[in-house]
Write a protein that holds these residues in place. Structure first.
Motif, PDB file in Angstrom:
ATOM      1  N   GLY A   1      -4.588  -0.469   0.762  1.00  0.00           N
ATOM      2  CA  GLY A   1      -5.443  -1.626   1.000  1.00  0.00           C
ATOM      3  C   GLY A   1      -4.658  -2.921   0.944  1.00  0.00           C
ATOM      4  O   GLY A   1      -4.834  -3.811   1.791  1.00  0.00           O
ATOM      5  N   VAL A   2      -3.764  -3.043  -0.027  1.00  0.00           N
ATOM      6  CA  VAL A   2      -2.923  -4.237  -0.142  1.00  0.00           C
ATOM      7  C   VAL A   2      -1.991  -4.346   1.055  1.00  0.00           C
ATOM      8  O   VAL A   2      -1.836  -5.425   1.653  1.00  0.00           O
ATOM      9  N   ALA A   3      -1.362  -3.237   1.425  1.00  0.00           N
ATOM     10  CA  ALA A   3      -0.411  -3.257   2.538  1.00  0.00           C
ATOM     11  C   ALA A   3      -1.088  -3.664   3.847  1.00  0.00           C
ATOM     12  O   ALA A   3      -0.549  -4.471   4.617  1.00  0.00           O
ATOM     13  N   PHE A   4      -2.278  -3.129   4.084  1.00  0.00           N
ATOM     14  CA  PHE A   4      -2.978  -3.477   5.320  1.00  0.00           C
ATOM     15  C   PHE A   4      -3.437  -4.934   5.309  1.00  0.00           C
ATOM     16  O   PHE A   4      -3.398  -5.604   6.345  1.00  0.00           O
ATOM     17  N   ALA A   5      -3.860  -5.428   4.162  1.00  0.00           N
ATOM     18  CA  ALA A   5      -4.286  -6.828   4.078  1.00  0.00           C
ATOM     19  C   ALA A   5      -3.119  -7.758   4.388  1.00  0.00           C
ATOM     20  O   ALA A   5      -3.268  -8.748   5.126  1.00  0.00           O
ATOM     21  N   VAL A   6      -1.945  -7.440   3.853  1.00  0.00           N
ATOM     22  CA  VAL A   6      -0.760  -8.279   4.069  1.00  0.00           C
ATOM     23  C   VAL A   6      -0.317  -8.231   5.521  1.00  0.00           C
ATOM     24  O   VAL A   6      -0.067  -9.267   6.158  1.00  0.00           O
ATOM     25  N   THR A   7      -0.221  -7.039   6.076  1.00  0.00           N
ATOM     26  CA  THR A   7       0.298  -6.905   7.441  1.00  0.00           C
ATOM     27  C   THR A   7      -0.712  -7.354   8.493  1.00  0.00           C
ATOM     28  O   THR A   7      -0.323  -7.896   9.529  1.00  0.00           O
ATOM     29  N   ASN A   8      -1.990  -7.138   8.242  1.00  0.00           N
ATOM     30  CA  ASN A   8      -3.003  -7.593   9.200  1.00  0.00           C
ATOM     31  C   ASN A   8      -3.010  -9.113   9.316  1.00  0.00           C
ATOM     32  O   ASN A   8      -3.233  -9.665  10.399  1.00  0.00           O
TER      33      ASN A   8
ATOM     34  N   ALA B   1      11.362 -10.523   5.297  1.00  0.00           N
ATOM     35  CA  ALA B   1      11.886 -10.107   4.002  1.00  0.00           C
ATOM     36  C   ALA B   1      10.950 -10.515   2.872  1.00  0.00           C
ATOM     37  O   ALA B   1      10.753  -9.762   1.909  1.00  0.00           O
ATOM     38  N   SER B   2      10.359 -11.689   2.988  1.00  0.00           N
ATOM     39  CA  SER B   2       9.426 -12.161   1.968  1.00  0.00           C
ATOM     40  C   SER B   2       8.202 -11.256   1.888  1.00  0.00           C
ATOM     41  O   SER B   2       7.707 -10.943   0.802  1.00  0.00           O
ATOM     42  N   THR B   3       7.713 -10.823   3.045  1.00  0.00           N
ATOM     43  CA  THR B   3       6.553  -9.933   3.071  1.00  0.00           C
ATOM     44  C   THR B   3       6.895  -8.579   2.466  1.00  0.00           C
ATOM     45  O   THR B   3       6.117  -8.009   1.695  1.00  0.00           O
ATOM     46  N   LEU B   4       8.066  -8.052   2.804  1.00  0.00           N
ATOM     47  CA  LEU B   4       8.494  -6.777   2.229  1.00  0.00           C
ATOM     48  C   LEU B   4       8.660  -6.891   0.719  1.00  0.00           C
ATOM     49  O   LEU B   4       8.321  -5.966  -0.031  1.00  0.00           O
ATOM     50  N   ALA B   5       9.164  -8.037   0.262  1.00  0.00           N
ATOM     51  CA  ALA B   5       9.306  -8.261  -1.176  1.00  0.00           C
ATOM     52  C   ALA B   5       7.940  -8.276  -1.855  1.00  0.00           C
ATOM     53  O   ALA B   5       7.790  -7.803  -2.994  1.00  0.00           O
ATOM     54  N   GLN B   6       6.952  -8.815  -1.163  1.00  0.00           N
ATOM     55  CA  GLN B   6       5.590  -8.840  -1.703  1.00  0.00           C
ATOM     56  C   GLN B   6       5.048  -7.419  -1.845  1.00  0.00           C
ATOM     57  O   GLN B   6       4.432  -7.072  -2.876  1.00  0.00           O
ATOM     58  N   LEU B   7       5.280  -6.589  -0.827  1.00  0.00           N
ATOM     59  CA  LEU B   7       4.845  -5.195  -0.900  1.00  0.00           C
ATOM     60  C   LEU B   7       5.597  -4.446  -2.000  1.00  0.00           C
ATOM     61  O   LEU B   7       5.027  -3.606  -2.696  1.00  0.00           O
ATOM     62  N   ARG B   8       6.873  -4.758  -2.154  1.00  0.00           N
ATOM     63  CA  ARG B   8       7.670  -4.123  -3.206  1.00  0.00           C
ATOM     64  C   ARG B   8       7.154  -4.534  -4.588  1.00  0.00           C
ATOM     65  O   ARG B   8       7.081  -3.701  -5.505  1.00  0.00           O
ATOM     66  N   LYS B   9       6.805  -5.796  -4.750  1.00  0.00           N
ATOM     67  CA  LYS B   9       6.316  -6.288  -6.036  1.00  0.00           C
ATOM     68  C   LYS B   9       5.039  -5.568  -6.429  1.00  0.00           C
ATOM     69  O   LYS B   9       4.855  -5.195  -7.596  1.00  0.00           O
ATOM     70  N   HIS B  10       4.162  -5.333  -5.460  1.00  0.00           N
ATOM     71  CA  HIS B  10       2.915  -4.642  -5.786  1.00  0.00           C
ATOM     72  C   HIS B  10       3.187  -3.184  -6.133  1.00  0.00           C
ATOM     73  O   HIS B  10       2.551  -2.630  -7.049  1.00  0.00           O
ATOM     74  N   ALA B  11       4.128  -2.559  -5.436  1.00  0.00           N
ATOM     75  CA  ALA B  11       4.478  -1.178  -5.782  1.00  0.00           C
ATOM     76  C   ALA B  11       5.002  -1.109  -7.217  1.00  0.00           C
ATOM     77  O   ALA B  11       4.648  -0.203  -7.985  1.00  0.00           O
ATOM     78  N   ALA B  12       5.831  -2.076  -7.587  1.00  0.00           N
ATOM     79  CA  ALA B  12       6.380  -2.102  -8.941  1.00  0.00           C
ATOM     80  C   ALA B  12       5.290  -2.324  -9.984  1.00  0.00           C
ATOM     81  O   ALA B  12       5.372  -1.811 -11.102  1.00  0.00           O
ATOM     82  N   SER B  13       4.259  -3.082  -9.613  1.00  0.00           N
ATOM     83  CA  SER B  13       3.196  -3.398 -10.565  1.00  0.00           C
ATOM     84  C   SER B  13       2.392  -2.163 -10.967  1.00  0.00           C
ATOM     85  O   SER B  13       1.717  -2.168 -12.002  1.00  0.00           O
ATOM     86  N   VAL B  14       2.451  -1.105 -10.148  1.00  0.00           N
ATOM     87  CA  VAL B  14       1.753   0.139 -10.488  1.00  0.00           C
ATOM     88  C   VAL B  14       2.759   1.244 -10.833  1.00  0.00           C
ATOM     89  O   VAL B  14       2.458   2.441 -10.745  1.00  0.00           O
ATOM     90  N   GLY B  15       3.982   0.831 -11.189  1.00  0.00           N
ATOM     91  CA  GLY B  15       4.975   1.793 -11.634  1.00  0.00           C
ATOM     92  C   GLY B  15       5.732   2.493 -10.536  1.00  0.00           C
ATOM     93  O   GLY B  15       6.408   3.499 -10.788  1.00  0.00           O
ATOM     94  N   GLY B  16       5.656   1.974  -9.300  1.00  0.00           N
ATOM     95  CA  GLY B  16       6.352   2.595  -8.187  1.00  0.00           C
ATOM     96  C   GLY B  16       7.501   1.734  -7.688  1.00  0.00           C
ATOM     97  O   GLY B  16       7.943   0.797  -8.356  1.00  0.00           O
ATOM     98  N   ASN B  17       7.979   2.038  -6.512  1.00  0.00           N
ATOM     99  CA  ASN B  17       9.018   1.221  -5.890  1.00  0.00           C
ATOM    100  C   ASN B  17       8.907   1.305  -4.378  1.00  0.00           C
ATOM    101  O   ASN B  17       8.140   2.123  -3.839  1.00  0.00           O
ATOM    102  N   LEU B  18       9.659   0.470  -3.688  1.00  0.00           N
ATOM    103  CA  LEU B  18       9.652   0.427  -2.230  1.00  0.00           C
ATOM    104  C   LEU B  18      11.098   0.323  -1.751  1.00  0.00           C
ATOM    105  O   LEU B  18      11.834  -0.581  -2.159  1.00  0.00           O
ATOM    106  N   ILE B  19      11.496   1.255  -0.897  1.00  0.00           N
ATOM    107  CA  ILE B  19      12.853   1.294  -0.353  1.00  0.00           C
ATOM    108  C   ILE B  19      12.792   1.077   1.149  1.00  0.00           C
ATOM    109  O   ILE B  19      11.923   1.639   1.826  1.00  0.00           O
ATOM    110  N   LEU B  20      13.707   0.267   1.664  1.00  0.00           N
ATOM    111  CA  LEU B  20      13.814   0.089   3.112  1.00  0.00           C
ATOM    112  C   LEU B  20      14.784   1.134   3.646  1.00  0.00           C
ATOM    113  O   LEU B  20      15.974   1.100   3.326  1.00  0.00           O
ATOM    114  N   GLU B  21      14.295   2.060   4.446  1.00  0.00           N
ATOM    115  CA  GLU B  21      15.166   3.089   5.005  1.00  0.00           C
ATOM    116  C   GLU B  21      15.778   2.655   6.336  1.00  0.00           C
ATOM    117  O   GLU B  21      16.802   3.195   6.747  1.00  0.00           O
ATOM    118  N   ALA B  22      15.159   1.709   7.001  1.00  0.00           N
ATOM    119  CA  ALA B  22      15.722   1.179   8.246  1.00  0.00           C
ATOM    120  C   ALA B  22      15.201  -0.234   8.437  1.00  0.00           C
ATOM    121  O   ALA B  22      14.033  -0.523   8.162  1.00  0.00           O
TER     122      ALA B  22
END
Length: 444
Positions: A338-345, A379-400
């Protein structure tokens, strides 16, 4: 390096690997790393040649980028420098195969596709299905700990590798593990090398545990109007007694298909009676969660759908795509989507999603926006998505990601307390920073 010096380097490399072991210049584009063209691409045919190449690189203070077929060279931070790309493609033999023991030992440059074909003759297979499955070598798969939909039931290379041989940067040949399932005493070095992206050594040989091919395989497609219902159905399946081989959430379609709705693709590999029982249970769960369609996909369409899922996270040759992998708890996936779609939309980004449900990996493929948004904003948007992943104990990696985006963000994210021990391990295994320098987590 000037042209005369480059010529001398190539002559020295030919003395080690022969003319067939040095790729001609017009092939170097296949091994470019984030826009950097290597000074040489070498294909050693033996462990001894690898040792000599590493000695040559150390004497000349050249970086060495280990590779198989080169399909994963785009993963990682921007390189400090790209001197030699060392491909294991010519190390492609089966060393030992014991069908009765369900084990096989192969050289690192063997393609997974070729290995699977030989194993199938005895009704067996290696349960790994990463991206670029038709090109990827087993060494590259292990070095990147690459996996695919089968991860849910069989795990990653860390779960399948019994033993390996590795050449370290000083030329020492190290053996870890063995050729039987229960062989680990002391430190399990296999798990240290697997997923280290060639920063600790060059894998030359691996022993895998194998599995029998399934007696029956059922591929099911469950379609939903809302992705939230698909996530709930996936949760029901993973917490039940069902044992699917894979359970993938698809949003906005997969390559080479017309799949549009939010969907779950379920693979059931088992004895025919067990597979039929599981199929009925999946159908019941789908109905309870409001599925608008439940289909049994027949061959060859089923094979095409599975192949499309494997290829989901592949980066296109132009580099104008971003592939992210979020590692999350199953219970957090719905909210995170839900967060990811809100940000990207809000930015009108085109996004496709594939979630490996039950294991918590969610792939996001972003495209069709690069001419409209500055790399810094991306990059700022990806950092925002990464921050939210970290907030729930996860992480976000850029593979490409395009090079301009990589200049703005660390593709691995913050390592945290593990940084110090990772650097100590790197210093112990590769004190001269010869192997893949700067590309791994925390600039290692």
């Amino acid at each position: 390096m000037t042209m005369p010096n480059l010529h001398l380097l190539h002559e020295e490399l030919i003395q080690i690997v022969g003319k067939n072991g040095l790729l001609p210049n017009d092939w170097y584009n296949d091994y470019r790393v984030d826009g950097f063209t290597p000074r040489a691409v070498v294909l050693p045919a033996s462990v001894q040649q690898i040792r000599e190449l590493l000695t040559c690189a150390a004497d000349r203070k050249l970086s060495v980028i280990p590779a198989g077929s080169g399909t994963k060279l785009g993963i990682g931070n921007l390189p400090q420098k790209v001197d030699l790309v060392l491909s294991t493609r010519r190390l492609d033999n089966m060393v030992e195969y014991e069908p009765a023991d369900l084990t096989v030992t192969v050289q690192a440059g063997m393609r997974l596709e070729n290995l699977q074909a030989q194993l199938a003759e005895n009704g067996q297979y290696l349960p790994l299905d990463p991206t670029y499955a038709s090109l990827a070598t087993v060494g590259g798969i292990a070095a990147t700990n690459a996996s695919g939909p089968l991860r849910m039931r069989h795990g990653t290379p860390r779960n399948q590798v019994l033993g390996m041989r590795v050449v370290q940067s000083d030329g020492a040949v190290v053996k870890s593990g063995g050729k039987v399932v229960k062989n680990v005493s002391g430190y399990d070095l296999n798990k240290l090398y697997i997923g280290s992206f060639g920063t600790l050594g060059i894998i030359t040989e691996l022993t895998f545990k194998l599995f029998p091919l399934a007696e029956s395989r059922i591929t099911m497609l469950l379609r939903f109007q809302r992705y939230e219902d698909a996530v709930k159905a996936a949760s029901d399946i993973t917490t039940s007694q069902l044992l699917p081989s894979y359970l993938n959430l698809i949003i906005n379609g997969v390559p080479d298909t017309t799949l549009a709705e939010s969907s779950l693709v379920v693979g059931l590999d088992a004895h025919p009676k067990a597979a039929a029982w599981q199929r009925n249970q999946v159908q019941w769960i789908a109905k309870q969660r409001g599925a608008i369609g439940v289909e049994i996909i027949q061959e060859p369409q089923a094979a095409k759908l599975v192949e499309a899922m494997r290829a989901f996270a592949q980066a296109n040759p132009s580099g104008q795509v971003i592939v992210c992998k979020a590692n999350l708890r199953m219970s957090d996936i719905g909210e995170y989507l839900g967060v990811a779609f809100a940000v990207t939309n809000a930015l009108s980004w085109s996004v496709r999603v594939m979630g490996l449900m039950g294991t918590g990996q969610v792939y996001f493929v972003f495209s069709e926006f690069f001419d409209m948004i500055e790399p810094k904003m991306i990059a700022s948007t990806l950092a925002q998505l990464r921050k939210h992943a970290a907030s729930v104990g996860g992480n976000l990696i850029l593979e490409a990601a395009p090079v301009d985006v990589k200049r703005q963000i660390d593709v691995w994210g913050t390592v945290g307390s593990g940084s110090e021990i990772m650097r100590k391990i790197k210093a112990q295994f590769d004190p001269n920073m010869l192997l893949n320098p700067g590309r791994f987590a925390d600039g290692i």
